[in-house]
Design an enzyme around this catalytic site. Structure first.
Site, PDB file in Angstrom:
ATOM      1  N   SER A   1      -2.474 -19.818  -0.961  1.00 20.66           N
ATOM      2  CA  SER A   1      -2.858 -21.348  -1.236  1.00 20.66           C
ATOM      3  C   SER A   1      -3.772 -21.902  -0.112  1.00 20.66           C
ATOM      4  O   SER A   1      -4.674 -22.454  -0.447  1.00 20.66           O
ATOM      5  CB  SER A   1      -1.525 -22.146  -1.686  1.00 20.66           C
ATOM      6  OG  SER A   1      -1.876 -23.429  -1.766  1.00 20.66           O
TER       7      SER A   1
ATOM      8  N   SER B   1       2.240 -20.405   1.740  1.00 19.59           N
ATOM      9  CA  SER B   1       0.999 -20.546   1.742  1.00 19.59           C
ATOM     10  C   SER B   1       0.497 -21.314   2.828  1.00 19.59           C
ATOM     11  O   SER B   1      -0.752 -21.705   3.163  1.00 19.59           O
ATOM     12  CB  SER B   1       0.751 -21.449   0.420  1.00 19.59           C
ATOM     13  OG  SER B   1       0.785 -20.780  -0.697  1.00 19.59           O
TER      14      SER B   1
ATOM     15  N   LYS C   1      -6.484 -29.884   3.125  1.00 22.03           N
ATOM     16  CA  LYS C   1      -6.288 -28.933   2.267  1.00 22.03           C
ATOM     17  C   LYS C   1      -6.414 -29.976   1.070  1.00 22.03           C
ATOM     18  O   LYS C   1      -5.725 -31.269   0.877  1.00 22.03           O
ATOM     19  CB  LYS C   1      -4.968 -28.342   2.175  1.00 22.03           C
ATOM     20  CG  LYS C   1      -4.588 -27.474   0.910  1.00 22.03           C
ATOM     21  CD  LYS C   1      -3.258 -26.649   1.094  1.00 22.03           C
ATOM     22  CE  LYS C   1      -3.014 -25.807   0.160  1.00 22.03           C
ATOM     23  NZ  LYS C   1      -1.954 -25.079  -0.093  1.00 22.03           N
TER      24      LYS C   1
END
Length: 474
Positions: free
Chosen positions: A161, A185, A88
């Site tokens: 997210s 998220s 991420k």
């Protein structure tokens, strides 16, 4: 782009991480071949799915070659050796930008790796690239940046997210990924995209080198195709880090070797909460999950949870205060460069007084105490991954104005960040549209080994996690 369910016997792109690990270790698949196959698939599908913000092809292939060479010398680093993963884009990488879903920081190039990235690399993982996220890891993507597309059905919400992580893992563009969870998220994109997401106990995993949304609420964890795979990644990234003084001192269990339950767990289920706040399809999925658990010999008991709706409301204000502090250098100085969702959250935080904040902290402490009291009587708490079954993109446009929808989305997730307890979210059914639904287990502090063993046992008894989207690029 169209999508449909395929069987577990798809190509190597949908193999679980531990299966690919064994193929590499045995010499039946090289890390280079696995990595090149991922890049080929990304080239075919990600122009439509939009899950990656940065690809790291050159460094990934160099790492794969080095790992193949070390394996040929008999030097095996463990189950992540040579396995392609993705990160991420809020975790620092010294060899690629870390934009955190913003335009302000799009060109930021850290000079070191986040601890979690360094630990994955040390364990032999190959880093394919950085995955898209919402602006600053809050709820909405920056209006000038792309939104990842759910691989099961493009009009279905792909989560908040960690949406890029959920999409890439579900679509077979990596064998696992890192996500972060401040209000849901990891768990919401895992639910939306039909993968397994683990939110560890707060402090179990270092946050050093992580772009924060709200530091006391942020959790870093794996998103994978199975609980077994999540155990492998968590084992590599967990543990105290001197560079993060808030990281826990508790020793790290060998999660991947503790996937057998030593007894049948007691599972609490608040049916009154579910009936009041979650939709009919979600309740049907939860009842079906209960049937599986009972068939496994687990004891499911009725419980009354602490006030989760109130805790979800408290979460929003707490997150706003901490986010305002995180962004103090650029907001309000560069307000025009912010998207509406993140700006609105910061304004919430900036509008609260010290007394307001004190009351929020008191409420959070009381809620955490009540949750610990509840978890002293049960082993696991059953919740949905999200309380509205596989919402569409158009539905989620009303999240800020529809109180019923807001409750259904936030109640199963945000309060669990408030108290910092670990949880695992797993595929547990499908909607009428053929899109994934998910169940969530919550456990007491630092009981990740129980969550992973329970998740593995559930997945041995079901096949939801073995079904994958069939994506046809157009």
């Amino acid at each position: 782009m169209t999508s449909s369910t395929t069987s577990a016997n798809s190509g190597v792109e949908f193999r679980e991480l531990h299966e690919v690990s064994e193929l590499i270790r045995s010499g039946r698949l090289s890390s280079r071949d696995a990595t090149e196959a991922m890049f080929d698939r990304i080239a075919d599908l990600d122009p439509h799915l939009l899950s990656f913000v940065t690809l790291m092809r050159e460094s990934a292939l160099a790492a794969a070659d080095a790992l193949d060479a070390s394996l040929a010398r008999g030097d095996w680093l463990g189950p992540l050796h040579g396995v392609p993963l993705a990160i991420k884009d809020l975790a620092y990488t010294h060899d690629a930008p870390t934009g955190a879903g913003t335009t302000i920081h799009a060109d930021f190039r850290p000079d070191f790796d986040a601890t979690v990235v360094a630990r994955l690399r040390a364990a032999g993982a190959v880093t394919l690239g950085k995955l898209r996220l919402t602006e600053g890891a809050f709820t909405g993507h920056h209006p000038d940046l792309p939104t990842p597309v759910n691989p099961w059905e493009p009009n279905t919400w792909s989560g908040v997210s960690s949406s890029g992580s959920g999409v890439a893992t579900a679509a077979g563009l990596c064998y696992g990924s890192l996500g972060s969870d401040t209000g849901g998220s990891i768990r919401l994109p895992a639910s939306a995209n039909g993968v397994t997401g683990l939110k560890p106990t707060w402090g179990r995993v270092s946050r050093n080198g992580i772009f924060s949304l709200a530091p006391s609420l942020d959790h870093i964890g794996p998103m994978t195709r199975s609980a077994r795979d999540a155990a492998i990644i968590l084992e590599a990234i967990a543990g105290h880090d001197p560079n993060d003084p808030t990281s826990a001192l508790e020793p790290v269990p060998r999660y991947s070797r503790q996937l057998t339950l030593d007894r049948a767990p007691v599972v609490g289920f608040d049916r009154e909460l579910a009936a009041a706040y979650f939709d009919a399809a979600t309740n049907e999925m939860l009842e079906s999950t209960v049937e599986v658990l009972v068939d496994l010999g687990w004891r499911v008991v009725d419980v009354r949870t602490p006030d989760l709706p109130a805790a979800a409301q408290t979460w929003t204000a707490l997150c706003g205060v901490e986010t305002a502090a995180v962004h103090a250098e650029t907001y309000p100085a560069r307000t025009s460069e912010y998207g509406p969702d993140l700006a609105a959250l910061i304004e919430v935080g900036r509008g609260l007084t010290a007394i307001d904040y004190h009351e929020l902290l008191e409420s959070r402490r009381e809620f955490t105490g009540r949750m610990r009291r509840l978890m002293a009587d049960i082993d696991l708490l059953l919740l949905p991954g999200v309380g509205v079954a596989s919402p569409t993109i158009s539905q989620m446009e009303n999240l800020g104005s529809d109180a019923e929808l807001f409750n259904a989305v936030t109640i199963p997730t945000a309060p669990i960040d408030n108290c910092g307890m670990p949880s695992i979210t797993m595929p547990a059914g499908f909607s009428d549209r053929g899109t994934p639904l998910a169940a969530q287990f919550v456990a007491g502090d630092f009981r990740e080994e129980l969550l992973l063993a329970a998740g593995h046992t559930f997945q041995q008894a079901t096949d939801f996690h073995t079904r994958h989207p069939h994506i046809v690029a157009v």
